[in-house]
Design a protein around this motif. Structure first.
Motif, PDB file in Angstrom:
ATOM      1  N   SER A   1       0.850  -1.192   0.000  1.00 29.32           N
ATOM      2  CA  SER A   1       0.000   0.000   0.000  1.00 29.32           C
ATOM      3  C   SER A   1       0.882   1.236   0.000  1.00 29.32           C
ATOM      4  O   SER A   1       2.063   1.189   0.353  1.00 29.32           O
ATOM      5  N   GLY A   2       0.286   2.372  -0.405  1.00 26.67           N
ATOM      6  CA  GLY A   2       1.032   3.621  -0.426  1.00 26.67           C
ATOM      7  C   GLY A   2       1.979   3.695  -1.599  1.00 26.67           C
ATOM      8  O   GLY A   2       1.812   3.039  -2.625  1.00 26.67           O
ATOM      9  N   MET A   3       3.018   4.512  -1.440  1.00 16.66           N
ATOM     10  CA  MET A   3       4.021   4.726  -2.476  1.00 16.66           C
ATOM     11  C   MET A   3       5.384   4.329  -1.923  1.00 16.66           C
ATOM     12  O   MET A   3       5.799   4.805  -0.861  1.00 16.66           O
ATOM     13  N   LEU A   4       6.089   3.475  -2.639  1.00 18.24           N
ATOM     14  CA  LEU A   4       7.412   3.007  -2.230  1.00 18.24           C
ATOM     15  C   LEU A   4       8.463   3.841  -2.937  1.00 18.24           C
ATOM     16  O   LEU A   4       8.469   3.942  -4.162  1.00 18.24           O
ATOM     17  N   ARG A   5       9.377   4.436  -2.176  1.00 13.21           N
ATOM     18  CA  ARG A   5      10.369   5.326  -2.776  1.00 13.21           C
ATOM     19  C   ARG A   5      11.501   4.530  -3.411  1.00 13.21           C
ATOM     20  O   ARG A   5      12.071   3.622  -2.798  1.00 13.21           O
ATOM     21  N   VAL A   6      11.849   4.922  -4.628  1.00 17.66           N
ATOM     22  CA  VAL A   6      12.944   4.317  -5.382  1.00 17.66           C
ATOM     23  C   VAL A   6      14.111   5.293  -5.385  1.00 17.66           C
ATOM     24  O   VAL A   6      13.984   6.420  -5.874  1.00 17.66           O
ATOM     25  N   ARG A   7      15.263   4.861  -4.877  1.00 20.76           N
ATOM     26  CA  ARG A   7      16.431   5.732  -4.856  1.00 20.76           C
ATOM     27  C   ARG A   7      17.260   5.542  -6.122  1.00 20.76           C
ATOM     28  O   ARG A   7      16.997   4.675  -6.953  1.00 20.76           O
TER      29      ARG A   7
ATOM     30  N   GLY B   1      -1.690  -2.930  -5.430  1.00 16.88           N
ATOM     31  CA  GLY B   1      -2.166  -2.066  -4.368  1.00 16.88           C
ATOM     32  C   GLY B   1      -1.302  -0.864  -4.055  1.00 16.88           C
ATOM     33  O   GLY B   1      -1.736   0.030  -3.331  1.00 16.88           O
ATOM     34  N   CYS B   2      -0.085  -0.815  -4.571  1.00 16.20           N
ATOM     35  CA  CYS B   2       0.786   0.317  -4.265  1.00 16.20           C
ATOM     36  C   CYS B   2       1.492   0.776  -5.529  1.00 16.20           C
ATOM     37  O   CYS B   2       1.275   0.236  -6.624  1.00 16.20           O
ATOM     38  N   GLY B   3       2.343   1.786  -5.396  1.00 18.44           N
ATOM     39  CA  GLY B   3       3.089   2.303  -6.534  1.00 18.44           C
ATOM     40  C   GLY B   3       4.496   2.666  -6.135  1.00 18.44           C
ATOM     41  O   GLY B   3       4.889   2.582  -4.968  1.00 18.44           O
ATOM     42  N   PHE B   4       5.287   3.085  -7.129  1.00 17.38           N
ATOM     43  CA  PHE B   4       6.662   3.522  -6.917  1.00 17.38           C
ATOM     44  C   PHE B   4       6.733   5.032  -7.095  1.00 17.38           C
ATOM     45  O   PHE B   4       6.093   5.599  -7.978  1.00 17.38           O
ATOM     46  N   THR B   5       7.542   5.694  -6.289  1.00 16.31           N
ATOM     47  CA  THR B   5       7.801   7.114  -6.477  1.00 16.31           C
ATOM     48  C   THR B   5       9.302   7.362  -6.575  1.00 16.31           C
ATOM     49  O   THR B   5      10.084   6.840  -5.774  1.00 16.31           O
TER      50      THR B   5
ATOM     51  N   ASP C   1      -2.747   5.308  -5.434  1.00 14.15           N
ATOM     52  CA  ASP C   1      -2.354   6.684  -5.751  1.00 14.15           C
ATOM     53  C   ASP C   1      -1.931   6.697  -7.215  1.00 14.15           C
ATOM     54  O   ASP C   1      -2.774   6.692  -8.100  1.00 14.15           O
ATOM     55  N   ASP C   2      -0.640   6.717  -7.511  1.00 14.82           N
ATOM     56  CA  ASP C   2      -0.114   6.503  -8.857  1.00 14.82           C
ATOM     57  C   ASP C   2       0.599   5.155  -8.899  1.00 14.82           C
ATOM     58  O   ASP C   2       1.097   4.673  -7.873  1.00 14.82           O
ATOM     59  N   ALA C   3       0.695   4.570 -10.082  1.00 18.82           N
ATOM     60  CA  ALA C   3       1.518   3.365 -10.215  1.00 18.82           C
ATOM     61  C   ALA C   3       2.996   3.739 -10.210  1.00 18.82           C
ATOM     62  O   ALA C   3       3.796   3.158  -9.476  1.00 18.82           O
ATOM     63  N   ILE C   4       3.374   4.720 -11.049  1.00 17.48           N
ATOM     64  CA  ILE C   4       4.736   5.261 -11.036  1.00 17.48           C
ATOM     65  C   ILE C   4       4.628   6.774 -11.021  1.00 17.48           C
ATOM     66  O   ILE C   4       4.027   7.369 -11.917  1.00 17.48           O
ATOM     67  N   ASN C   5       5.203   7.386 -10.004  1.00 16.39           N
ATOM     68  CA  ASN C   5       5.204   8.835  -9.846  1.00 16.39           C
ATOM     69  C   ASN C   5       6.647   9.325  -9.897  1.00 16.39           C
ATOM     70  O   ASN C   5       7.517   8.834  -9.159  1.00 16.39           O
ATOM     71  N   VAL C   6       6.914  10.289 -10.775  1.00 14.47           N
ATOM     72  CA  VAL C   6       8.266  10.824 -10.953  1.00 14.47           C
ATOM     73  C   VAL C   6       8.197  12.324 -10.690  1.00 14.47           C
ATOM     74  O   VAL C   6       7.435  13.036 -11.366  1.00 14.47           O
ATOM     75  N   GLU C   7       8.988  12.840  -9.744  1.00 17.49           N
ATOM     76  CA  GLU C   7       8.847  14.249  -9.394  1.00 17.49           C
ATOM     77  C   GLU C   7      10.119  14.822  -8.774  1.00 17.49           C
ATOM     78  O   GLU C   7      11.092  14.120  -8.544  1.00 17.49           O
TER      79      GLU C   7
END
Length: 321
Positions: free
Chosen positions: A88-94, A109-113, A132-138
């Motif tokens: 769930s939520g957004m998992l941060r990708v470094r 159920g969740c996405g990557f940011t 939320d989003d599947a893949i969020n880039v910001e």
């Protein structure tokens, strides 16, 4: 409801495509993209290129906890996802990560940011039912390659790119049973951060009944949309707004009433150059203005062949990784 200025533009520019110019040099690679779907092209090749984790050690993850830890590590790595991971939520990708799905790998159920990080590759995953989003880039994230994934039945964007992010290629993905697909630039009021950035290439994606934002562009120029297959998109295909500049080239539109247009909702128009597209039971589209030059070479398939090429090659499970 569309605004009156857009109706005026539609009446005056619907047939203007033939007179439009693309400013700058253009190189087209002669070999067809269909012969090499693993080949990275587009904006992600610029600014030093995109290599992800490269030859770094590989970690295989099967749980949400292991995935979260691997994505959040400060070390360069190759992460293999196995099975279905429910989260769930957004998992941060470094930075400096390659994320590869094994056969059937699913994120449910969740996405990557990717928030301010760089050099990330995401391939061969199915995302479904994200909240939320599947893949969020910001936040000025740069150099991403989002390739051969499948997106379905999520809440908001499948791939949303915003807040000054840059040098990104989105290729060979399939989106189906979903509404808001790919947003580029989140707000009309964010010009200070977004102008001169948000340069993205979208190619060989399968917009399979996805309703809108395929993509919806603000500020980015040039944004390159080529060799995608659009099927039965009920809202619209591509929208260029807020001074964005979009080259829509060699795409296949089937049963799409509104393939592309200028402006969207309360957002004023950008520019859009359309050339060599193929239409089957679809509208003519609306184009106008000029677009900055494409700085990289790229393989261009004939538009009439794109339906077959993309349906056979796009989405998770269509490559060996």
């Amino acid at each position: 409801m569309r605004t009156s200025w857009r109706r005026t533009l539609l009446a005056t520019t619907a047939t203007a495509t033939a007179s439009l110019l693309v400013v700058g040099a253009l190189t087209v690679i002669s070999s067809p993209a269909s012969a090499a779907p693993n080949y990275l092209v587009g904006w992600a090749t610029q600014n030093g290129g995109t290599t992800g984790g490269g030859s770094s050690p590989t970690t295989t993850v099967t749980t949400a906890a292991a995935l979260t830890s691997a994505l959040g590590s400060s070390s360069a790595s190759v992460i293999r996802v196995s099975g279905t991971i429910t989260c769930s939520g957004m998992l941060r990708v470094r930075s400096n990560k390659t994320i590869l799905g094994n056969a059937g790998a699913t994120i449910a159920g969740c996405g990557f940011t990717v928030n301010g990080d760089r050099n990330v590759i995401i391939r061969n995953l199915t995302f479904r039912n994200w909240g939320d989003d599947a893949i969020n880039v910001e936040q000025n994230a740069t150099n991403l390659w989002i390739d051969h994934n499948t997106f379905t039945a999520g809440y908001d964007g499948a791939v949303d790119i915003k807040r000054g992010s840059d040098f990104i290629t989105v290729s060979w993905n399939r989106v189906h049973n979903h509404d808001k697909t790919m947003l580029l630039g989140h707000s009309d009021s964010n010009a200070g951060q977004d102008q001169g950035k948000l340069r993205v290439t979208y190619h060989h994606n399968y917009f399979d009944g996805s309703n809108q934002r395929n993509p919806r562009v603000r500020f980015g120029n040039p944004v390159h949309v080529f060799n995608n297959f659009y099927r039965s998109n009920g809202g619209y295909g591509v929208a260029s707004t807020m001074g964005g500049g979009v080259l829509v080239e060699g795409n296949y539109f089937e049963n799409v009433r509104d393939p592309y247009h200028l402006g969207e909702g309360s957002s004023g128009p950008g520019t859009l150059v359309a050339r060599n597209n193929h239409f089957v039971n679809s509208g003519a589209g609306q184009a106008g203005g000029s677009v900055a030059g494409i700085p990289y070479g790229y393989p261009l398939d004939p538009a009439a062949n794109v339906k077959s090429i993309v349906t056979n090659g796009a989405g998770a499970g269509k490559i060996s990784v």
